[in-house]
Design an enzyme around this catalytic site. Structure first.
Site, PDB file in Angstrom:
ATOM      1  N   SER A  91      26.635  44.010  29.339  1.00 22.46           N
ATOM      2  CA  SER A  91      27.051  44.643  30.593  1.00 22.46           C
ATOM      3  C   SER A  91      28.133  43.790  31.254  1.00 22.46           C
ATOM      4  O   SER A  91      28.509  42.724  30.756  1.00 22.46           O
ATOM      5  CB  SER A  91      25.853  44.811  31.522  1.00 22.46           C
ATOM      6  OG  SER A  91      25.309  43.553  31.870  1.00 22.46           O
ATOM      7  N   TYR A  92      28.614  44.256  32.400  1.00 25.15           N
ATOM      8  CA  TYR A  92      29.734  43.598  33.073  1.00 25.15           C
ATOM      9  C   TYR A  92      29.387  42.136  33.356  1.00 25.15           C
ATOM     10  O   TYR A  92      28.354  41.843  33.961  1.00 25.15           O
ATOM     11  CB  TYR A  92      30.046  44.327  34.380  1.00 25.15           C
ATOM     12  CG  TYR A  92      31.352  43.913  35.003  1.00 25.15           C
ATOM     13  CD1 TYR A  92      32.552  44.086  34.327  1.00 25.15           C
ATOM     14  CD2 TYR A  92      31.386  43.337  36.265  1.00 25.15           C
ATOM     15  CE1 TYR A  92      33.750  43.720  34.893  1.00 25.15           C
ATOM     16  CE2 TYR A  92      32.588  42.966  36.844  1.00 25.15           C
ATOM     17  CZ  TYR A  92      33.763  43.160  36.154  1.00 25.15           C
ATOM     18  OH  TYR A  92      34.960  42.777  36.721  1.00 25.15           O
TER      19      TYR A  92
END
Length: 833
Positions: free
Chosen positions: A335-336
């Site tokens: 994820s980010y």
């Protein structure tokens, strides 16, 4: 059919998002800049059939810079950069033609959906894209909404489709906070950097740094490293003594006991305790305890913790770790990676990412057991309101990712599995003994349930020798009691992980910018990275920080930047006015800059005891008696005055130059003689340390040279314009090389010649300020094209030796030829006179 333009932050992201939304049925082609692709497909938007065009930018479209002359160091006073110098947004990378590319793709579009990264920088890029695209889009009718913002945290089908279904608007306040930070860093950093660089490089020859930079975040970061260095240098080891006892539990086993007093710093007292215990033959058990304890599983992973572990355990620098994490994110593996949050939302699907790892050969058994028995809800951490913690989104192997990326991915995955695992439980046993009048103890740990340490074995409870079963009153034979002499040891240099912790604690930088600031102080030669990724300050870094403490401690202490960061966050939240914050902060630093410039090379006279003076530039009252400000003083909270600045400081401390002179050599005493000056005809010294330059000690002038190459004398020829000896610059044994005049390179004689260029690369307008007669042979030496019009007439003469040395074959020595139109100064073939 209407058209929807969608813009991501990177080409790889655009491709991934388009592939998900189009379900793989898209057509792609390169854009006009050759870097960004355009992916097209049809679909439904706002209840109607539309054509989607998905493309991207490459980071920031625009960058902030000064206008015109304010970009030239020699043209303006650095103090003007705080307020008078106008700024403008320029293309961040002109070669990409990003503005034109966006306008071509956006022309005739009806809607725009912004898929930029969901952080403050991403919001800022949103408005850069809008500034380029909105003027060429079709005009909306009846107040129809045409601008949309997609918010997502990972490149997965679920997250991307959910973001498309819940489109919002870009946040203008967050974009403004980035604009404010950019302008503050530009104006403050450039003003201090230009002054420092010119001042110090103009006086000292062996600084070995091409830029003496200052940054509102960079300088406090360096300050932390120098603070630790100062503690090491000022540390005085002390000798202390400890008692160590050993008792026999059975024939083959013995226990080593720790002294309850730990240590004493007086040898005679230690000897007295030793004598008292040596007489005893038995150790009596005073108390026993057995307690079950738990080692907590880690909090969910945020950026700062990832960078800390990458540096301390994986041997990856913060900048490299961040780049690797971004690559894993754009490829859809995690994820980010830019987040401050360590708490998963209640509705976050934890089982989804966990199922992705169920068949991975390295941890399949652990994951399957968790899914079967039920996962443990992660600990409640900090919710910063940005992105969820860093999470693995799909399974990967080392063969897929490569060695470097795999190591980081493996840690992220193990950390995530650990957060949904159970705590490690162990039994801690302890026994207290009395030997004569002194008390000793020993402890042991036995693991009951490994919990999360099964997936993070480096966190496991260390194996210790099991303790014997005993009760109060039991006795054991004492086999040995001895006294050990030891010394206190200084702290070690800061590791990158420790520095990251300090930066986070004091609010220096953001999760995205912390790696950049650490990288900057390394590149500027302020610190060097030693084994164990420890940061050791160089002489230059140490002297700069000590100089800041002497003049204005707030330039290096974290307090003022931390306050600025809080104001920038208020702008992002819509609670502070952008212009007011910008104006106030620049005014504070402008006053500090003037005070810094005035104080840098002077020793202010001491004030009389009991008198008070006020410096209008600092808005603080200065009063004696003075005391030096040190980092330890700051830590004790003993700094009087606003913001922790010791306003008495400048009354007694000498200038920064005194510190510099101790560590660095003046220009006149540095370098080796190389070529002659055209003004005094004495030898100038070649200084090889960065930045390489020539210095004439007689004229007290310095001439910069092309960097990253070697310099040597060029055939002892002189420049016809200023009589400086020419030098030859070479970039390597097989690289390019060219001759140049040191004076012309620093003071361009031609209107279209830039500073630092070789002096005569082609036909030039004649420089009226240096109208010296020129030998046709010399111009041919530089491969200058001949003049087509025969407009040369005899004009003046030169000394015989000059012409004989430069043009030994010329038939008219003592004369030279000059263009009567003074339009071109080129090599012609004059008629014999």
């Amino acid at each position: 059919m209407k058209t929807v333009l969608m813009v991501a932050e990177k080409p790889s992201l655009a491709q991934s998002i388009a592939k998900i939304l189009s379900r793989g049925s898209m057509s792609s082609h390169k854009g006009l800049n050759g870097t960004c692709s355009v992916h097209e497909y049809t679909g439904t938007f706002a209840g109607q059939a539309v054509r989607f065009k998905m493309t991207s930018v490459c980071g920031h479209v625009m960058t902030l810079d000064f206008l015109g002359k304010y970009n030239k160091w020699d043209k303006v006073d650095p103090a003007e950069l705080f307020s008078q110098a106008p700024t403008e947004k320029k293309e961040a990378n002109p070669k990409l033609n990003m503005v034109k590319f966006l306008q071509v793709e956006g022309r005739g579009c009806d809607y725009i959906v912004l898929w930029l990264d969901c952080d403050k920088e991403g919001e800022n890029i949103c408005f850069e894209v809008l500034d380029a695209v909105l003027p060429v889009m079709n005009q909306a009718h009846g107040g129809e909404k045409t601008v949309f913002r997609a918010r997502f945290s990972s490149i997965t089908d679920t997250d991307i489709c959910n973001a498309m279904a819940r489109l919002g608007e870009p946040d203008h306040n967050e974009a403004l906070s980035v604009d404010a930070r950019q302008e503050l860093d530009l104006r403050i950093g450039c003003a201090f950097t230009r002054f420092q660089t010119k001042y110090f490089q103009g006086k000292y020859g062996n600084l070995d740094s091409s830029l003496i930079s200052f940054g509102p975040c960079q300088t406090p970061t360096l300050g932390f490293c120098v603070e630790r260095h100062d503690k090491i240098q000022s540390f005085k080891p002390e000798t202390y003594w400890v008692l160590q006892a050993k008792v026999n539990t059975d024939k083959d086993r013995s226990l080593l006991l720790d002294w309850d007093r730990v240590r004493v710093f007086d040898r005679e007292i230690a000897q007295m305790f030793l004598n008292m215990t040596k007489l005893e033959k038995e150790a009596q058990v005073e108390a026993t305890s057995r307690k079950e304890k738990a080692k907590q599983r880690p909090l969910a992973l945020n950026t700062v913790e990832m960078l800390r572990v990458a540096s301390s355990s994986l041997g990856m620098g913060p900048q490299h770790a961040m780049q690797t994490a971004e690559r894993l994110y754009t490829q859809g593996y995690i994820s980010y990676p830019r987040t401050e949050t360590t708490h998963y939302p209640e509705n976050f699907d934890l089982k989804g990412p966990l199922r992705q790892q169920a068949n991975h050969p390295a941890w399949a058994d652990t994951v399957k057991r968790l899914l079967a028995e039920g996962i443990n809800r992660p600990r409640k951490g900090h919710d910063a309101g940005d992105h969820p913690p860093i999470t693995p989104m799909r399974s990967a192997t080392e063969a897929e990712l490569g060695s470097e990326a795999w190591r980081l991915y493996e840690y992220i995955t193990r950390h995530f599995i650990a957060t949904v695992s159970y705590d490690c439980k162990y039994l801690q046993s302890s026994i207290s003994f009395r030997i004569g009048p002194e008390h000793f103890c020993c402890t042991g740990k036995t693991v009951i349930s490994p919990g999360f340490t099964e997936i993070m074995p480096w966190q496991s409870v260390p194996l210790e020798e099991s303790l014997p079963t005993c009760q109060r009153g039991d006795t054991f034979a004492v086999s040995e009691v001895k006294m050990l002499e030891k010394q206190t040891s200084p702290p070690d240099y800061l590791t990158e992980a420790e520095l990251i912790t300090l930066m986070e604690k004091h609010g220096i930088g953001t999760d995205a910018s912390i790696p950049v600031h650490i990288n900057n102080i390394c590149q500027r030669n302020y610190v060097v990275v030693e084994s164990g990724r420890r940061l050791k300050p160089t002489n230059l870094g140490i002297v700069l920080v000590h100089g800041y403490y002497k003049i204005d401690a707030e330039l290096v202490l974290p307090t003022i930047r931390s306050a600025v960061e809080k104001q920038l966050n208020l702008i992002a939240q819509g609670k502070a006015d952008y212009r007011q914050v910008l104006g106030h902060t620049l005014d504070v630093f402008k006053r500090k800059f003037h005070y810094f410039v005035d104080s840098i090379a002077e020793t202010p006279p001491p004030s009389r005891p009991g008198t008070y003076t006020t410096d209008p530039r600092l808005h603080v009252v200065a009063f004696p008696p003075a005391r030096p400000v040190t980092p330890s003083t700051y830590q004790r909270g003993g700094l009087p005055g606003p913001g922790g600045y010791d306003s008495r400081l400048h009354c007694s401390l000498s200038g920064m130059d005194e510190l510099m002179e101790v560590s660095f050599s003046p220009l006149a005493a540095t370098g080796k003689p190389l070529s002659r000056c055209g003004k005094c005809h004495r030898f100038m010294k070649y200084i090889q340390a960065k930045p390489s330059r020539l210095h004439c000690s007689h004229c007290d002038e310095t001439y910069t040279l092309p960097q990253n190459g070697t310099i040597k004398l060029y055939k002892e020829l002189r420049c016809p314009l200023d009589d400086f000896e020419l030098v030859l610059w070479s970039s390597g044994s097989r690289g390019k090389s060219y001759p140049l005049c040191p004076y012309c390179s620093n003071h361009p004689p031609f209107r279209d010649m830039k500073k630092g260029e070789r002096c005569i690369p082609g036909p030039r307008p004649f420089p009226p300020s240096r109208a010296a007669p020129i030998s046709p042979y010399l111009w041919s030496l530089f491969s200058v094209s001949p003049c087509l019009a025969p407009c040369w007439t005899l004009r003046g003469s030169l000394p015989q030796p000059f012409l004989c040395s430069l043009a030994p074959g010329w038939e008219t020595p003592g004369s030279t030829w000059h263009c009567s139109g003074i339009s071109q100064l080129v090599c012609c073939s004059p008629s014999k006179s």
